[in-house]
Design an enzyme around this catalytic site. Sequence first.
Site, mmCIF file in Angstrom:
data_model
loop_
_atom_site.group_PDB
_atom_site.id
_atom_site.type_symbol
_atom_site.label_atom_id
_atom_site.label_comp_id
_atom_site.label_asym_id
_atom_site.label_seq_id
_atom_site.Cartn_x
_atom_site.Cartn_y
_atom_site.Cartn_z
ATOM 1 N N GLY A 47 0.874 -1.170 0.000
ATOM 2 C CA GLY A 47 0.000 0.000 0.000
ATOM 3 C C GLY A 47 0.905 1.212 0.000
ATOM 4 O O GLY A 47 1.928 1.220 -0.681
ATOM 5 N N GLU A 48 0.578 2.178 0.797
ATOM 6 C CA GLU A 48 1.413 3.377 0.903
ATOM 7 C C GLU A 48 2.002 3.390 2.317
ATOM 8 O O GLU A 48 1.277 3.577 3.290
ATOM 9 C CB GLU A 48 0.540 4.611 0.614
ATOM 10 N N SER A 49 3.328 3.180 2.371
ATOM 11 C CA SER A 49 3.946 2.981 3.687
ATOM 12 C C SER A 49 3.808 4.207 4.591
ATOM 13 O O SER A 49 3.681 4.071 5.810
ATOM 14 C CB SER A 49 5.415 2.591 3.529
ATOM 15 N N CYS A 79 6.072 -5.459 0.557
ATOM 16 C CA CYS A 79 6.194 -4.174 -0.139
ATOM 17 C C CYS A 79 6.148 -3.003 0.852
ATOM 18 O O CYS A 79 7.113 -2.797 1.569
ATOM 19 C CB CYS A 79 5.155 -4.079 -1.242
ATOM 20 N N ARG A 106 12.831 3.319 -1.514
ATOM 21 C CA ARG A 106 11.435 3.270 -1.996
ATOM 22 C C ARG A 106 11.352 3.529 -3.493
ATOM 23 O O ARG A 106 12.154 4.274 -4.042
ATOM 24 C CB ARG A 106 10.596 4.314 -1.257
ATOM 25 N N ILE A 148 5.133 -4.013 -7.547
ATOM 26 C CA ILE A 148 4.303 -2.821 -7.817
ATOM 27 C C ILE A 148 4.914 -1.624 -7.088
ATOM 28 O O ILE A 148 4.906 -1.579 -5.858
ATOM 29 C CB ILE A 148 2.846 -3.035 -7.339
ATOM 30 N N ARG A 149 5.465 -0.727 -7.821
ATOM 31 C CA ARG A 149 6.194 0.428 -7.231
ATOM 32 C C ARG A 149 7.025 -0.063 -6.045
ATOM 33 O O ARG A 149 6.982 0.468 -4.939
ATOM 34 C CB ARG A 149 5.216 1.533 -6.808
ATOM 35 N N HIS A 184 4.769 -8.998 -4.157
ATOM 36 C CA HIS A 184 3.430 -9.297 -3.622
ATOM 37 C C HIS A 184 3.080 -10.772 -3.779
ATOM 38 O O HIS A 184 2.392 -11.141 -4.739
ATOM 39 C CB HIS A 184 2.384 -8.456 -4.369
ATOM 40 N N GLU A 186 0.889 -12.414 -2.370
ATOM 41 C CA GLU A 186 -0.568 -12.634 -2.280
ATOM 42 C C GLU A 186 -1.247 -12.498 -3.647
ATOM 43 O O GLU A 186 -2.397 -12.882 -3.805
ATOM 44 C CB GLU A 186 -1.199 -11.672 -1.259
HETATM 45 N N1 GLN Z 1 5.733 2.594 -3.135
HETATM 46 C C1 GLN Z 1 5.017 2.219 -1.947
HETATM 47 C C2 GLN Z 1 5.627 2.852 -0.705
HETATM 48 O O1 GLN Z 1 6.705 3.404 -0.793
HETATM 49 C C3 GLN Z 1 5.005 0.727 -1.785
HETATM 50 C C4 GLN Z 1 4.255 0.101 -2.932
HETATM 51 C C5 GLN Z 1 3.525 -1.152 -2.581
HETATM 52 O O2 GLN Z 1 3.353 -1.493 -1.424
HETATM 53 N N2 GLN Z 1 3.049 -1.841 -3.579
HETATM 54 O O3 GLN Z 1 5.026 2.827 0.318
#
Ligand code: GLN
Length: 204
Positions: A47-49, A79, A106, A148-149, A184, A186
Amino acid sequence: MSLAGVLSYQGGYARHLECLKKVGVRAIPVRSVDALERIDALIIPGGESTTIGMLMERFGVMRALVSRIADGFPVFGTCAGAILLASDIEDSDQPRIGALDMTVRRNAYGRQIESFEADVRAELPGVRRADDPSGPEWTGEAFHGVFIRAPQIVRVGHGVQTVLAFEGQPVLVRERNLLAATFHPELADDHRIHRYFLEQVAGL
Ligand code: GLN
């Protein structure tokens, strides 16, 4: 009977809850200290840390989790979850758990390939399939990695084992009761890594 939890403020928690159900482990969403105290192992999703870390602090979960981890409580971060576990995050002073001795960068794969899928391979000799402890080692086996990112793990401490690697870099690492993946698991229809966490890291 053991109870697992998935930190469920933001991000990919629903898929982790489904995975736990598929491997036959009871699991609850965790958003409070009360819920955290009921469970035997925790997954922190992608998600977004920064957002997840801020909400963990707001609900008192950050402090409670740091203290449980020091007592051996098992946590698997994927992630953003891996970023939150890292002791060092390059160029960031964001809230974190900070319990896993590694440095992460990141969004390290850059804009053009923010998201990609690739095979990742076992690096740690002696890691056996969690679903078949008497079976072959994971060494050399491929896992489907969905990035993913994703962050990169650019440094690991002495006590940290690289379990899976991609392009020579660790992508699944373990330090005692903590497991962290930059991808990921999952999202791949393969529960070996969840089983490895539950059975071999958490001992459930
Ligand atoms: N780019 C996100 C972060 O820095 C992590 C991306 C993800 O969890 N898929 O939080």
